[in-house]
Design a protein around this motif. Sequence first.
Motif, PDB file in Angstrom:
ATOM      1  N   ASN A 108       3.592   1.445  -5.905  1.00 40.30           N
ATOM      2  CA  ASN A 108       4.964   1.580  -6.382  1.00 40.30           C
ATOM      3  C   ASN A 108       5.946   0.836  -5.496  1.00 40.30           C
ATOM      4  O   ASN A 108       6.904   0.256  -5.967  1.00 40.30           O
ATOM      5  N   THR A 109       5.716   0.896  -4.190  1.00 39.88           N
ATOM      6  CA  THR A 109       6.574   0.210  -3.227  1.00 39.88           C
ATOM      7  C   THR A 109       5.685  -0.577  -2.288  1.00 39.88           C
ATOM      8  O   THR A 109       4.695  -0.062  -1.777  1.00 39.88           O
ATOM      9  N   LEU A 110       6.041  -1.821  -2.066  1.00 40.28           N
ATOM     10  CA  LEU A 110       5.282  -2.698  -1.185  1.00 40.28           C
ATOM     11  C   LEU A 110       6.240  -3.174  -0.103  1.00 40.28           C
ATOM     12  O   LEU A 110       7.261  -3.790  -0.407  1.00 40.28           O
ATOM     13  N   ILE A 111       5.948  -2.825   1.145  1.00 39.56           N
ATOM     14  CA  ILE A 111       6.780  -3.245   2.266  1.00 39.56           C
ATOM     15  C   ILE A 111       5.897  -4.041   3.210  1.00 39.56           C
ATOM     16  O   ILE A 111       4.891  -3.531   3.702  1.00 39.56           O
ATOM     17  N   ILE A 112       6.271  -5.271   3.421  1.00 41.87           N
ATOM     18  CA  ILE A 112       5.478  -6.155   4.273  1.00 41.87           C
ATOM     19  C   ILE A 112       6.316  -6.522   5.490  1.00 41.87           C
ATOM     20  O   ILE A 112       7.455  -6.970   5.358  1.00 41.87           O
ATOM     21  N   LEU A 141       1.829 -11.101  -8.405  1.00 43.10           N
ATOM     22  CA  LEU A 141       2.840 -10.172  -7.924  1.00 43.10           C
ATOM     23  C   LEU A 141       3.943  -9.995  -8.958  1.00 43.10           C
ATOM     24  O   LEU A 141       5.019  -9.497  -8.642  1.00 43.10           O
ATOM     25  N   ASP A 142       3.671 -10.379 -10.194  1.00 42.84           N
ATOM     26  CA  ASP A 142       4.693 -10.308 -11.232  1.00 42.84           C
ATOM     27  C   ASP A 142       5.046  -8.879 -11.625  1.00 42.84           C
ATOM     28  O   ASP A 142       6.029  -8.643 -12.305  1.00 42.84           O
ATOM     29  N   HIS A 155      11.602  -8.218  -5.936  1.00 45.71           N
ATOM     30  CA  HIS A 155      12.118  -8.182  -4.573  1.00 45.71           C
ATOM     31  C   HIS A 155      13.244  -7.169  -4.513  1.00 45.71           C
ATOM     32  O   HIS A 155      14.128  -7.133  -5.363  1.00 45.71           O
ATOM     33  N   TYR A 156      13.207  -6.302  -3.505  1.00 42.02           N
ATOM     34  CA  TYR A 156      14.233  -5.285  -3.354  1.00 42.02           C
ATOM     35  C   TYR A 156      15.187  -5.634  -2.213  1.00 42.02           C
ATOM     36  O   TYR A 156      16.389  -5.620  -2.377  1.00 42.02           O
ATOM     37  N   ALA A 158      10.812  -5.846   1.296  1.00 43.29           N
ATOM     38  CA  ALA A 158      10.471  -4.702   0.431  1.00 43.29           C
ATOM     39  C   ALA A 158      10.456  -5.147  -1.024  1.00 43.29           C
ATOM     40  O   ALA A 158      11.349  -5.874  -1.476  1.00 43.29           O
ATOM     41  N   PHE A 159       9.414  -4.723  -1.737  1.00 38.16           N
ATOM     42  CA  PHE A 159       9.271  -4.958  -3.165  1.00 38.16           C
ATOM     43  C   PHE A 159       9.103  -3.603  -3.841  1.00 38.16           C
ATOM     44  O   PHE A 159       8.549  -2.682  -3.251  1.00 38.16           O
ATOM     45  N   VAL A 160       9.562  -3.487  -5.066  1.00 35.54           N
ATOM     46  CA  VAL A 160       9.323  -2.288  -5.848  1.00 35.54           C
ATOM     47  C   VAL A 160       8.678  -2.687  -7.168  1.00 35.54           C
ATOM     48  O   VAL A 160       8.882  -3.802  -7.665  1.00 35.54           O
ATOM     49  N   ARG A 161       7.892  -1.776  -7.682  1.00 35.51           N
ATOM     50  CA  ARG A 161       7.221  -2.053  -8.947  1.00 35.51           C
ATOM     51  C   ARG A 161       8.240  -2.090 -10.068  1.00 35.51           C
ATOM     52  O   ARG A 161       9.139  -1.267 -10.128  1.00 35.51           O
TER      53      ARG A 161
END
Length: 159
Positions: free
Chosen positions: A113-117, A136-137, A141-142, A154-157
């Motif tokens: 749901n949330t991707l933080i790199i 990654l579609d 980008h958050y 940070a990315f969110v679904r």
Amino acid sequence: MANLPRPVILDSKLRTPRDCKILANANAGTGRRPLLITRKCEADKEYTKRREELLSAGAEIACIDGSAEARDWRSIVHALDAEEKQASLMVEGGATVITSLLRAHAAGIVSINTLIITIGKTMLGKDGVGYEGIPLDSFRHYRTEEFGQDTVIAFVRKD
């Protein structure tokens, strides 16, 4: 302490030191007991010795099938379900772990749901973190922030 995340360590050969900070924190009551996920190797005397040392130091150990790869997310998720009924998981790792997790997400094995790199000034591993060929579609980008020498993205679904 119920709000603290439980450390889960992918340790295929049980190389985690028995005097590591994560075990010391758990034993001092300032952290949760870590779960080490490893491959089954009961026939190996050295593995059995390390397993007993880590158990006596306070670790909990979950074994996945000996034929499974160290980053076989289907087996890892199964071990987590059996041990924790995890709804949320924070994964820290290098290029191999992150890339394998993203591939497992793309294959529908795990849901992110949330991707933080976090990217440090020095990339570790042969090629750093790579995402080539991983769709990654399903993320948008958050936010991107700089913290000292690290860049956190940070990315969110997408819903």
